[in-house]
Design a protein around this motif. Sequence first.
Motif, PDB file in Angstrom:
ATOM      1  N   ASN A  69       0.828  -1.213   0.000  1.00  0.00           N
ATOM      2  CA  ASN A  69       0.000   0.000   0.000  1.00  0.00           C
ATOM      3  C   ASN A  69       0.858   1.257   0.000  1.00  0.00           C
ATOM      4  OD1 ASN A  69      -2.690  -0.888  -0.190  1.00  0.00           O
ATOM      5  ND2 ASN A  69      -2.668  -1.505   1.956  1.00  0.00           N
ATOM      6  N   ARG A  70       1.974   1.229   0.718  1.00  0.00           N
ATOM      7  CA  ARG A  70       2.864   2.403   0.729  1.00  0.00           C
ATOM      8  C   ARG A  70       3.538   2.594  -0.623  1.00  0.00           C
ATOM      9  NH1 ARG A  70       5.446   2.197   6.790  1.00  0.00           N
ATOM     10  NH2 ARG A  70       3.473   2.627   7.824  1.00  0.00           N
ATOM     11  N   VAL A  71       3.891   1.506  -1.274  1.00  0.00           N
ATOM     12  CA  VAL A  71       4.450   1.616  -2.624  1.00  0.00           C
ATOM     13  C   VAL A  71       3.385   2.192  -3.561  1.00  0.00           C
ATOM     14  CG1 VAL A  71       5.346   0.304  -4.600  1.00  0.00           C
ATOM     15  CG2 VAL A  71       6.159  -0.190  -2.297  1.00  0.00           C
ATOM     16  N   GLY A  72       2.144   1.796  -3.372  1.00  0.00           N
ATOM     17  CA  GLY A  72       1.053   2.361  -4.162  1.00  0.00           C
ATOM     18  C   GLY A  72       0.912   3.859  -3.945  1.00  0.00           C
ATOM     19  N   GLN A  73       1.123   4.317  -2.713  1.00  0.00           N
ATOM     20  CA  GLN A  73       1.097   5.755  -2.440  1.00  0.00           C
ATOM     21  C   GLN A  73       2.251   6.461  -3.142  1.00  0.00           C
ATOM     22  OE1 GLN A  73       1.188   5.941   1.811  1.00  0.00           O
ATOM     23  NE2 GLN A  73      -1.020   5.598   2.029  1.00  0.00           N
ATOM     24  N   MET A  74       3.423   5.820  -3.160  1.00  0.00           N
ATOM     25  CA  MET A  74       4.569   6.421  -3.848  1.00  0.00           C
ATOM     26  C   MET A  74       4.341   6.509  -5.349  1.00  0.00           C
ATOM     27  SD  MET A  74       7.797   4.749  -1.780  1.00  0.00           S
ATOM     28  CE  MET A  74       8.609   4.457  -3.289  1.00  0.00           C
ATOM     29  N   LEU A  75       3.591   5.566  -5.894  1.00  0.00           N
ATOM     30  CA  LEU A  75       3.255   5.590  -7.318  1.00  0.00           C
ATOM     31  C   LEU A  75       2.080   6.514  -7.618  1.00  0.00           C
ATOM     32  CD1 LEU A  75       3.591   1.789  -8.161  1.00  0.00           C
ATOM     33  CD2 LEU A  75       5.179   3.627  -8.738  1.00  0.00           C
ATOM     34  N   MET A  76       1.592   7.203  -6.576  1.00  0.00           N
ATOM     35  CA  MET A  76       0.477   8.148  -6.678  1.00  0.00           C
ATOM     36  C   MET A  76      -0.801   7.498  -7.189  1.00  0.00           C
ATOM     37  SD  MET A  76       2.167  11.638  -7.960  1.00  0.00           S
ATOM     38  CE  MET A  76       3.889  11.932  -7.705  1.00  0.00           C
ATOM     39  N   LEU A  77      -1.052   6.287  -6.733  1.00  0.00           N
ATOM     40  CA  LEU A  77      -2.306   5.621  -7.050  1.00  0.00           C
ATOM     41  C   LEU A  77      -3.419   6.248  -6.218  1.00  0.00           C
ATOM     42  CD1 LEU A  77      -1.088   1.913  -7.140  1.00  0.00           C
ATOM     43  CD2 LEU A  77      -1.586   3.391  -9.073  1.00  0.00           C
ATOM     44  N   PRO A  78      -4.661   6.101  -6.618  1.00  0.00           N
ATOM     45  CA  PRO A  78      -5.764   6.657  -5.833  1.00  0.00           C
ATOM     46  C   PRO A  78      -5.714   6.145  -4.391  1.00  0.00           C
ATOM     47  CG  PRO A  78      -6.575   5.724  -7.875  1.00  0.00           C
ATOM     48  CD  PRO A  78      -5.137   5.389  -7.798  1.00  0.00           C
ATOM     49  N   ASP A  79      -6.187   6.952  -3.477  1.00  0.00           N
ATOM     50  CA  ASP A  79      -6.097   6.620  -2.053  1.00  0.00           C
ATOM     51  C   ASP A  79      -7.242   5.691  -1.649  1.00  0.00           C
ATOM     52  OD1 ASP A  79      -5.049   6.640   0.469  1.00  0.00           O
ATOM     53  OD2 ASP A  79      -6.094   8.469   1.072  1.00  0.00           O
ATOM     54  N   TRP A  80      -7.032   4.405  -1.836  1.00  0.00           N
ATOM     55  CA  TRP A  80      -7.990   3.410  -1.375  1.00  0.00           C
ATOM     56  C   TRP A  80      -7.234   2.193  -0.895  1.00  0.00           C
ATOM     57  CZ3 TRP A  80      -9.552  -0.694  -5.077  1.00  0.00           C
ATOM     58  CH2 TRP A  80      -8.890  -0.603  -6.282  1.00  0.00           C
ATOM     59  N   SER A  81      -7.911   1.328  -0.190  1.00  0.00           N
ATOM     60  CA  SER A  81      -7.227   0.253   0.537  1.00  0.00           C
ATOM     61  C   SER A  81      -6.782  -0.917  -0.340  1.00  0.00           C
ATOM     62  CB  SER A  81      -8.148  -0.276   1.638  1.00  0.00           C
ATOM     63  OG  SER A  81      -9.308  -0.825   1.058  1.00  0.00           O
ATOM     64  N   LEU A  82      -7.115  -0.936  -1.604  1.00  0.00           N
ATOM     65  CA  LEU A  82      -6.744  -2.053  -2.464  1.00  0.00           C
ATOM     66  C   LEU A  82      -5.612  -1.705  -3.431  1.00  0.00           C
ATOM     67  CD1 LEU A  82     -10.285  -3.479  -3.236  1.00  0.00           C
ATOM     68  CD2 LEU A  82      -8.626  -4.283  -1.566  1.00  0.00           C
ATOM     69  N   ASN A  83      -4.800  -0.707  -3.087  1.00  0.00           N
ATOM     70  CA  ASN A  83      -3.642  -0.370  -3.920  1.00  0.00           C
ATOM     71  C   ASN A  83      -2.677  -1.534  -4.034  1.00  0.00           C
ATOM     72  OD1 ASN A  83      -4.422   2.191  -4.531  1.00  0.00           O
ATOM     73  ND2 ASN A  83      -3.220   3.156  -2.928  1.00  0.00           N
ATOM     74  N   TRP A  84      -2.621  -2.359  -3.031  1.00  0.00           N
ATOM     75  CA  TRP A  84      -1.676  -3.470  -3.018  1.00  0.00           C
ATOM     76  C   TRP A  84      -1.917  -4.425  -4.180  1.00  0.00           C
ATOM     77  CZ3 TRP A  84      -3.330  -8.493  -2.252  1.00  0.00           C
ATOM     78  CH2 TRP A  84      -4.634  -8.657  -1.777  1.00  0.00           C
ATOM     79  N   ILE A  85      -3.161  -4.560  -4.622  1.00  0.00           N
ATOM     80  CA  ILE A  85      -3.466  -5.436  -5.749  1.00  0.00           C
ATOM     81  C   ILE A  85      -2.833  -4.886  -7.026  1.00  0.00           C
ATOM     82  CG2 ILE A  85      -5.316  -6.352  -7.206  1.00  0.00           C
ATOM     83  CD1 ILE A  85      -7.073  -6.365  -4.687  1.00  0.00           C
ATOM     84  N   ILE A  86      -2.934  -3.584  -7.238  1.00  0.00           N
ATOM     85  CA  ILE A  86      -2.341  -2.961  -8.418  1.00  0.00           C
ATOM     86  C   ILE A  86      -0.830  -3.085  -8.383  1.00  0.00           C
ATOM     87  CG2 ILE A  86      -2.046  -0.773  -9.646  1.00  0.00           C
ATOM     88  CD1 ILE A  86      -4.852  -0.004  -8.594  1.00  0.00           C
ATOM     89  N   VAL A  87      -0.234  -2.871  -7.213  1.00  0.00           N
ATOM     90  CA  VAL A  87       1.224  -2.966  -7.078  1.00  0.00           C
ATOM     91  C   VAL A  87       1.704  -4.386  -7.374  1.00  0.00           C
ATOM     92  CG1 VAL A  87       3.133  -2.814  -5.436  1.00  0.00           C
ATOM     93  CG2 VAL A  87       1.396  -1.027  -5.495  1.00  0.00           C
ATOM     94  N   ILE A  88       1.007  -5.375  -6.862  1.00  0.00           N
ATOM     95  CA  ILE A  88       1.396  -6.761  -7.104  1.00  0.00           C
ATOM     96  C   ILE A  88       1.238  -7.117  -8.584  1.00  0.00           C
ATOM     97  CG2 ILE A  88       0.712  -9.154  -6.654  1.00  0.00           C
ATOM     98  CD1 ILE A  88       0.300  -8.363  -3.768  1.00  0.00           C
TER      99      ILE A  88
END
Length: 117
Positions: A69-88
Amino acid sequence: MLTRLISLSCLILQFFLPWWIIGPVAFLFAAWMAKSPSHAFKTGFNAIFIMWLIIALIKTLPNDNILANRVGQMLMLPDWSLNWIIVILLTAIAGGLVAGIAAFAGYFWRFIFPKNR
């Protein structure tokens, strides 16, 4: 068969060598066993995509996906709890493309040095 060989070899070698070992392994196995350019790319891509996806899930699920999720924040993904799926998925796709392109190149490498001259 080729997918299993690439996956198993890369899984073992990545414990001791850098991540980019997937390229030479996919290259060598495709140069040896691939039947066509599309077969080489598909097997290389699928082998590493599935392996990295499984490994990423094994590593991220026990810690509640905090790092992903933190990597998703660094990639400036939308702020929601499933960023980890996109990162993976991005991780698995990147690894799959490296292995797929290396396997594709490995298939054509065998035509540079034909056995019968």
